[in-house]
Structure formats: structure tokens, C-alpha cells
Design an enzyme around this catalytic site. Structure first.
Site, mmCIF file in Angstrom:
data_model
loop_
_atom_site.group_PDB
_atom_site.id
_atom_site.type_symbol
_atom_site.label_atom_id
_atom_site.label_comp_id
_atom_site.label_asym_id
_atom_site.label_seq_id
_atom_site.Cartn_x
_atom_site.Cartn_y
_atom_site.Cartn_z
ATOM 1 N N HIS A 18 -3.448 -40.484 90.982
ATOM 2 C CA HIS A 18 -4.677 -40.010 91.619
ATOM 3 C C HIS A 18 -5.743 -41.111 91.644
ATOM 4 C CE1 HIS A 18 -3.573 -35.777 92.056
ATOM 5 N NE2 HIS A 18 -3.020 -35.851 90.862
ATOM 6 N N ASP A 44 -1.904 -33.042 94.577
ATOM 7 C CA ASP A 44 -1.362 -31.889 93.856
ATOM 8 C C ASP A 44 -1.416 -30.683 94.783
ATOM 9 O OD1 ASP A 44 -1.056 -33.500 91.659
ATOM 10 O OD2 ASP A 44 -2.749 -32.664 90.542
ATOM 11 N N TYR A 66 8.676 -30.050 84.620
ATOM 12 C CA TYR A 66 8.057 -31.250 84.076
ATOM 13 C C TYR A 66 6.805 -30.818 83.314
ATOM 14 C CZ TYR A 66 6.246 -36.005 83.787
ATOM 15 O OH TYR A 66 5.798 -37.225 83.315
ATOM 16 N N HIS A 86 3.311 -29.170 84.689
ATOM 17 C CA HIS A 86 3.406 -29.116 86.148
ATOM 18 C C HIS A 86 4.066 -27.828 86.637
ATOM 19 C CE1 HIS A 86 2.343 -33.334 85.784
ATOM 20 N NE2 HIS A 86 2.178 -33.388 87.096
ATOM 21 N N ASP A 119 2.405 -25.225 87.436
ATOM 22 C CA ASP A 119 1.470 -24.528 88.318
ATOM 23 C C ASP A 119 1.089 -25.356 89.548
ATOM 24 O OD1 ASP A 119 0.004 -26.470 87.049
ATOM 25 O OD2 ASP A 119 -1.656 -25.144 86.464
ATOM 26 N N HIS A 120 1.803 -26.457 89.797
ATOM 27 C CA HIS A 120 1.562 -27.254 90.991
ATOM 28 C C HIS A 120 2.700 -28.247 91.181
ATOM 29 C CE1 HIS A 120 0.012 -29.995 87.874
ATOM 30 N NE2 HIS A 120 0.187 -30.981 88.753
ATOM 31 N N HIS A 138 3.152 -32.240 92.134
ATOM 32 C CA HIS A 138 2.451 -33.519 92.244
ATOM 33 C C HIS A 138 3.291 -34.466 93.104
ATOM 34 C CE1 HIS A 138 0.185 -37.099 90.838
ATOM 35 N NE2 HIS A 138 1.370 -37.685 90.750
#
Length: 254
Positions: free
Chosen positions: A195, A202, A230, A233, A235-236, A238
Site C-alpha cells: 500500500h 484491498d 492467510y 486476510h 475479511d478481504h 489483498h
């Protein structure tokens, strides 16, 4: 002006649409893709010549940015301004995705579709700089210069546009994009987070599901895919573009 985030824009430029229609009509008269300069049709960038394998220059790089989401499974398209076999193949996949003559040559039909897909700031129709940067409007304070971070985000948006189209042109929602070091620290991001470079996004699941997004992203130029399974991660998803590949979403079989 975009009125939705990753969804269908409600307002389109009448001038751009009229120009694109004029370009299509001129293409129909010509019949075949030739070497004549395509008509000006967009407020962002206009190609002045037909491009094919062997071409080179800044116009090739502009094309590469816009087809960077079509490099094939596990690949990343180099944005080097050289129209080699990989660029030809990416253009061909783009053409196939939109029902155009798939010859790998960038001419009036291909440009007309690109003009229709992009807004006057060169972002793709369904994504915006604001969506990829909720940290600060200056794009400064990250691991690269502000101009590089913004340029990286533009490429990411075109990859997301390709991913969105592959998923049925249904909305993709970006939760986080570019971060300065201070923004990254505030949200608990890793010290070497992509980022900070502006090339990461994301994504929320939306109507697709995390695993559907993660699996499909493998075809659209993302070297980094982190998703369910992972750490931190679930909830999203990347997506990013480091120099080497790292995919990990064990719940999804990646």
C-alpha cells in the site's frame, strides 16, 4: 464525474460518446484496420496511429497500461513501450473480452473501446483516484514519490477494471489503496506493505465472494494475492504488484 465506487457510472460524457460513435462509423467505412491515424475521441489520451508487434514508443506504453489486466494466468505485462509478443497477446485477450476482432493489432476498434472505458483523467470508468487513495490527496509520504504512487494506482485500476469485466461487470469495492507511512501505521499495516507503493488494493467480497475474486485475480496481472486462510486476510482480498509472485489464500486453494 463518477457517482459510484467500482459500480456502474450514472453520468457519461456526451461529447466522448458522440466522438466514439463517430470513430466507429469511420471504421465501418474503412472496413479494415489500416495505418490511417484514428480520429481524436477522448479527453484523456488519443492514439494517432495503429500499433502492432514491432511498434515502440510512449503510445505503446499508454496502451500497455490499459491492457495490463490481460497478461494471462500468472503473468505481468511489462510497461516498457515495446510492442512485443506479450503485448500482442494482451491486446488480443482484451479484444476477445469485448467481442472485437481479435488480431492483436491496436487500431480504431480497439481504441474506440478504450475511449469508452476511460474517463478524462485516464482512470477506467468504474474506478477513481479517490477510491484508491483515502489517505491523503497529495499521494505523498509513502515508500515512493507521489507521482510514482499515483501512476502505480492507475495501473492497478486498469487491472481491476479487467477483473471486474471478467466477473460479469458487477461492482468491485475497494476498501484500501495507497497509504502514507502514517496512514499505514494507523491501520496496523505491515512495515513493508505494498500500500505504501500505491500498487495495492484491498477488496471487499461484495456479490462475488472472496475466493472468486482471489482465484480470478490470477489472470489479471497481480503478483501478490492474499486472501482467506492467510493471517489477517479472512475479511478481504489483498491484490498488489511486487516484483516477484506471492499468492496465499489457502482457504481458496491458492
Amino acid at each position: 464525474m463518477k457517482l459510484t465506487l467500482g459500480g456502474t457510472p450514472m453520468v457519461r460524457s456526451l461529447t466522448r460518446i458522440a466522438a466514439a460513435l463517430a470513430l466507429l462509423l469511420s471504421t465501418a467505412v474503412i472496413g479494415l484496420v489500416g495505418t490511417a491515424a484514428p480520429a481524436s475521441a477522448d479527453g484523456c489520451y488519443t492514439w494517432s496511429r495503429t500499433l502492432a508487434q514491432g511498434s515502440s514508443g510512449s503510445d505503446v506504453r499508454q496502451l500497455q497500461i490499459r491492457v495490463s489486466g490481460y497478461p494471462a494466468y500468472g503473468a505481468v505485462l511489462a510497461l516498457d513501450g515495446s510492442y512485443g509478443p506479450a503485448t500482442k497477446a494482451a491486446v488480443k485477450r482484451f479484444q476477445q473480452a469485448y467481442g472485437l476482432t481479435a488480431d492483436g493489432i491496436a487500431g480504431p476498434q480497439t481504441y474506440s473501446k478504450l475511449y469508452a472505458l476511460q474517463d478524462n483523467d485516464c482512470t477506467p470508468a468504474n474506478f477513481s483516484y479517490g477510491e484508491l487513495n483515502r489517505c491523503n490527496s497529495s499521494w505523498s509520504g509513502g515508500a515512493v514519490s507521489a507521482s510514482t504512487a499515483k501512476a502505480n494506482a492507475l495501473v492497478t485500476m486498469w487491472k481491476l477494471q479487467a477483473l471486474r469485466h471478467a466477473l460479469g461487470d458487477r461492482a468491485i469495492y475497494v476498501n484500501s489503496g495507497f497509504r502514507s507511512y502514517s496512514c499505514n501505521s494507523a491501520v496496523g499495516g505491515s512495515s513493508n506493505s505494498r500500500h505504501l507503493y500505491g500498487d495495492a488494493a484491498d477488496l471487499a467480497a461484495g456479490s462475488h465472494g472472496f475466493c472468486t475474486i482471489a482465484k480470478r485475480a490470477r489472470y489479471h496481472g497481480f503478483n501478490m494475492i492474499l486472501g482467506p486462510g492467510y493471517p489477517n486476510h479472512n475479511d478481504h482480498v489483498h491484490l498488489a504488484a511486487p516484483s516477484s509472485r506471492y499468492w496465499s489464500a489457502s482457504t481458496c486453494g491458492i
